[in-house]
Design a protein around this motif. Structure first.
Motif, PDB file in Angstrom:
ATOM      1  N   GLY A 243       0.804  -1.214   0.000  1.00  0.00           N
ATOM      2  CA  GLY A 243       0.000   0.000   0.000  1.00  0.00           C
ATOM      3  C   GLY A 243       0.837   1.263   0.000  1.00  0.00           C
ATOM      4  O   GLY A 243       0.627   2.167  -0.819  1.00  0.00           O
ATOM      5  N   LEU A 244       1.811   1.341   0.890  1.00  0.00           N
ATOM      6  CA  LEU A 244       2.609   2.570   0.960  1.00  0.00           C
ATOM      7  C   LEU A 244       3.549   2.706  -0.232  1.00  0.00           C
ATOM      8  O   LEU A 244       3.759   3.806  -0.756  1.00  0.00           O
ATOM      9  CB  LEU A 244       3.353   2.650   2.291  1.00  0.00           C
ATOM     10  CG  LEU A 244       4.485   1.672   2.594  1.00  0.00           C
ATOM     11  CD1 LEU A 244       5.822   2.216   2.130  1.00  0.00           C
ATOM     12  CD2 LEU A 244       4.552   1.413   4.105  1.00  0.00           C
ATOM     13  N   ALA A 245       4.118   1.578  -0.689  1.00  0.00           N
ATOM     14  CA  ALA A 245       5.049   1.639  -1.821  1.00  0.00           C
ATOM     15  C   ALA A 245       4.313   1.958  -3.122  1.00  0.00           C
ATOM     16  O   ALA A 245       4.787   2.764  -3.933  1.00  0.00           O
ATOM     17  CB  ALA A 245       5.796   0.308  -1.955  1.00  0.00           C
TER      18      ALA A 245
ATOM     19  N   MET B 167       0.387  10.634  -0.705  1.00  0.00           N
ATOM     20  CA  MET B 167      -0.332   9.442  -1.149  1.00  0.00           C
ATOM     21  C   MET B 167       0.075   8.199  -0.357  1.00  0.00           C
ATOM     22  O   MET B 167      -0.668   7.213  -0.342  1.00  0.00           O
ATOM     23  CB  MET B 167      -0.056   9.227  -2.642  1.00  0.00           C
ATOM     24  CG  MET B 167      -0.869   8.118  -3.290  1.00  0.00           C
ATOM     25  SD  MET B 167      -2.611   8.527  -3.380  1.00  0.00           S
ATOM     26  CE  MET B 167      -3.202   7.200  -4.445  1.00  0.00           C
ATOM     27  N   VAL B 168       1.214   8.237   0.310  1.00  0.00           N
ATOM     28  CA  VAL B 168       1.724   7.063   1.017  1.00  0.00           C
ATOM     29  C   VAL B 168       0.704   6.481   2.001  1.00  0.00           C
ATOM     30  O   VAL B 168       0.461   5.270   2.016  1.00  0.00           O
ATOM     31  CB  VAL B 168       3.050   7.400   1.734  1.00  0.00           C
ATOM     32  CG1 VAL B 168       3.424   6.320   2.738  1.00  0.00           C
ATOM     33  CG2 VAL B 168       4.168   7.563   0.704  1.00  0.00           C
ATOM     34  N   PRO B 169       0.039   7.307   2.845  1.00  0.00           N
ATOM     35  CA  PRO B 169      -0.896   6.726   3.822  1.00  0.00           C
ATOM     36  C   PRO B 169      -2.339   6.632   3.312  1.00  0.00           C
ATOM     37  O   PRO B 169      -3.278   6.692   4.101  1.00  0.00           O
ATOM     38  CB  PRO B 169      -0.796   7.704   4.995  1.00  0.00           C
ATOM     39  CG  PRO B 169      -0.544   9.017   4.353  1.00  0.00           C
ATOM     40  CD  PRO B 169       0.252   8.746   3.098  1.00  0.00           C
ATOM     41  N   HIS B 170      -2.523   6.466   1.998  1.00  0.00           N
ATOM     42  CA  HIS B 170      -3.874   6.525   1.419  1.00  0.00           C
ATOM     43  C   HIS B 170      -4.797   5.411   1.900  1.00  0.00           C
ATOM     44  O   HIS B 170      -6.020   5.549   1.831  1.00  0.00           O
ATOM     45  CB  HIS B 170      -3.782   6.467  -0.109  1.00  0.00           C
ATOM     46  CG  HIS B 170      -3.341   5.147  -0.645  1.00  0.00           C
ATOM     47  ND1 HIS B 170      -2.008   4.783  -0.686  1.00  0.00           N
ATOM     48  CD2 HIS B 170      -4.025   4.100  -1.146  1.00  0.00           C
ATOM     49  CE1 HIS B 170      -1.907   3.567  -1.191  1.00  0.00           C
ATOM     50  NE2 HIS B 170      -3.109   3.128  -1.474  1.00  0.00           N
ATOM     51  N   SER B 171      -4.243   4.307   2.384  1.00  0.00           N
ATOM     52  CA  SER B 171      -5.089   3.189   2.804  1.00  0.00           C
ATOM     53  C   SER B 171      -5.372   3.180   4.306  1.00  0.00           C
ATOM     54  O   SER B 171      -5.966   2.227   4.811  1.00  0.00           O
ATOM     55  CB  SER B 171      -4.431   1.857   2.408  1.00  0.00           C
ATOM     56  OG  SER B 171      -3.191   1.691   3.071  1.00  0.00           O
TER      57      SER B 171
ATOM     58  N   PHE C 154      10.721   3.638   5.038  1.00  0.00           N
ATOM     59  CA  PHE C 154      10.651   3.531   3.586  1.00  0.00           C
ATOM     60  C   PHE C 154      11.136   4.815   2.912  1.00  0.00           C
ATOM     61  O   PHE C 154      11.944   4.778   1.973  1.00  0.00           O
ATOM     62  CB  PHE C 154       9.207   3.235   3.167  1.00  0.00           C
ATOM     63  CG  PHE C 154       8.946   3.330   1.689  1.00  0.00           C
ATOM     64  CD1 PHE C 154       9.361   2.322   0.823  1.00  0.00           C
ATOM     65  CD2 PHE C 154       8.281   4.426   1.159  1.00  0.00           C
ATOM     66  CE1 PHE C 154       9.125   2.415  -0.539  1.00  0.00           C
ATOM     67  CE2 PHE C 154       8.041   4.532  -0.197  1.00  0.00           C
ATOM     68  CZ  PHE C 154       8.462   3.518  -1.050  1.00  0.00           C
ATOM     69  N   ILE C 155      10.669   5.948   3.400  1.00  0.00           N
ATOM     70  CA  ILE C 155      11.063   7.235   2.818  1.00  0.00           C
ATOM     71  C   ILE C 155      12.545   7.500   3.057  1.00  0.00           C
ATOM     72  O   ILE C 155      13.258   8.011   2.175  1.00  0.00           O
ATOM     73  CB  ILE C 155      10.216   8.379   3.401  1.00  0.00           C
ATOM     74  CG1 ILE C 155       8.731   8.160   3.089  1.00  0.00           C
ATOM     75  CG2 ILE C 155      10.673   9.719   2.850  1.00  0.00           C
ATOM     76  CD1 ILE C 155       8.409   8.035   1.620  1.00  0.00           C
TER      77      ILE C 155
ATOM     78  N   THR D  67       2.017   0.756   9.064  1.00  0.00           N
ATOM     79  CA  THR D  67       2.364   1.797   8.100  1.00  0.00           C
ATOM     80  C   THR D  67       3.001   2.999   8.781  1.00  0.00           C
ATOM     81  O   THR D  67       3.945   3.605   8.250  1.00  0.00           O
ATOM     82  CB  THR D  67       1.123   2.243   7.305  1.00  0.00           C
ATOM     83  OG1 THR D  67       0.532   1.105   6.675  1.00  0.00           O
ATOM     84  CG2 THR D  67       1.486   3.266   6.244  1.00  0.00           C
ATOM     85  N   ALA D  68       2.502   3.356   9.961  1.00  0.00           N
ATOM     86  CA  ALA D  68       3.079   4.484  10.695  1.00  0.00           C
ATOM     87  C   ALA D  68       4.544   4.214  11.063  1.00  0.00           C
ATOM     88  O   ALA D  68       5.370   5.137  11.075  1.00  0.00           O
ATOM     89  CB  ALA D  68       2.263   4.751  11.962  1.00  0.00           C
ATOM     90  N   VAL D  69       4.871   2.949  11.329  1.00  0.00           N
ATOM     91  CA  VAL D  69       6.254   2.583  11.661  1.00  0.00           C
ATOM     92  C   VAL D  69       7.116   2.477  10.413  1.00  0.00           C
ATOM     93  O   VAL D  69       8.260   2.957  10.384  1.00  0.00           O
ATOM     94  CB  VAL D  69       6.282   1.244  12.438  1.00  0.00           C
ATOM     95  CG1 VAL D  69       7.710   0.759  12.619  1.00  0.00           C
ATOM     96  CG2 VAL D  69       5.601   1.406  13.793  1.00  0.00           C
TER      97      VAL D  69
END
Length: 243
Positions: free
Chosen positions: A113-115, A134-138, A233-234, A226-228
Motif C-alpha cells: 500500500g505505501l510503496a 499518497m503514502v498513507p492513502h489506505s 521507507f522514505i 504503516t506508521a512505523v
C-alpha cells in the motif's frame, strides 16, 4: 445567495446545529438511496460528501464553520473504531487458528500500500510532496494525517485521498473478491480493512461478524505498521536515490 453572511440568513449561532443536521441527514439520504438502487456505486459516504459539498458551495459556508458542528461526529470516529473490538473478541478463536497468515497478509498489504501509493504518483509525473501525501492513502483518516505530517506530505490532501480510497474500496470490494471467488468472511474483512480502512470495511462489516472482526484488526494494525514503516521507507528511498 450567501445565507451565512446575509442579515436575513441563518444566524451564526445555529450554524453548528445546521452542520450537524446536514451531516447526519446527508448520510441517511445516502443510505436510503443505496437501499433503493441496491448498487455498490451508491455508496452512502460518497453521496453524503456530494450533498454536503454542494450545500456548502450553495450556501457559501466555510469548512471551518461547517466543522464547528460536524466535529462531534468526527469525535465519534474514535469510539466507533474501538467498538470493532466487540466482534473481534467474539472471533478470537478464529483468529488464533489463522494468526500467521493474517500477520503475513497485514505486513504484505501495508508494504504494498505505501510503496504503490508513492510509486504510482512518481511514475505518472507527480511531485514528491504529492507522492508523500499518497503514502498513507489506505489508512484511517486520523492516522493518515499523522503519518503524512511525519514524512513531509500534505495532511489535508492525505485525508482526502484516504477517504476517496476508502470509497473506491467500498464500491469495488464485492465485485473484485467475487471475481476472485473469495467468499471466506475473514479474508473479505481483512482485505477491505487493509485496502480501504473504515470506509472500505463498512461494506463488508454488516455481511458477517467474522468479517467485522478481521476488518477491525486490519484497520488498527495496518495503521500501526504503516506508521512505523513509512518513515523507514522514505528514509531508504532518499538514501538510495540521492547517494
Amino acid at each position: 445567495m450567501n445565507l451565512f453572511g446575509h442579515p436575513f440568513g441563518i444566524s451564526p449561532g445555529i450554524v453548528p446545529l445546521f452542520a450537524l443536521v446536514l451531516t447526519i441527514g446527508a448520510y441517511l439520504i445516502g443510505q436510503s438511496i443505496q437501499k433503493c438502487v441496491n448498487k455498490a456505486i451508491a455508496n452512502p459516504v460518497l453521496i453524503a460528501v456530494l450533498i454536503i459539498g454542494i450545500t456548502l458551495r450553495v450556501c457559501h459556508m466555510t469548512y471551518d464553520s461547517y466543522f464547528s458542528g460536524a466535529q462531534f461526529i468526527h469525535f465519534l470516529l474514535g469510539p466507533a473504531t474501538v467498538a470493532l473490538a466487540i466482534p473481534l473478541a467474539r472471533s478470537l478463536d478464529h483468529m488464533r487458528r489463522g494468526f500467521l497468515p493474517m500477520v503475513a497478509a497485514l505486513f504484505s498489504g501495508s508494504i504494498i500500500g505505501l510503496a504503490s501509493g508513492y510509486g504510482v504518483v512518481r511514475i505518472l509525473g507527480g511531485s514528491q510532496v504529492i507522492a508523500l501525501s499518497m503514502v498513507p492513502h489506505s489508512l484511517t483518516t486520523p492516522i493518515a494525517i499523522g503519518v503524512s505530517q511525519n514524512i513531509g506530505g500534505i495532511p489535508s490532501l492525505s485525508a482526502v485521498l484516504a477517504i476517496a480510497g476508502g470509497i473506491l474500496v467500498a464500491i469495488g470490494v464485492d465485485a473484485i473478491l467475487g471475481w476472485m471467488n473469495i467468499e471466506d468472511p475473514a479474508v473479505r474483512g481483512l482485505a477491505a480493512g487493509v485496502a480501504g480502512s473504515g470506509v472500505g470495511a463498512s461494506r463488508v462489516i454488516p455481511q458477517h461478524p467474522v468479517s467485522a472482526a478481521f476488518a477491525g484488526v486490519a484497520i488498527g494494525l495496518n495503521g500501526f505498521i504503516t506508521a512505523v514503516l513509512a518513515p523507514v521507507f522514505i528514509g531508504l528511498l532518499k538514501y538510495f536515490v540521492h547517494r
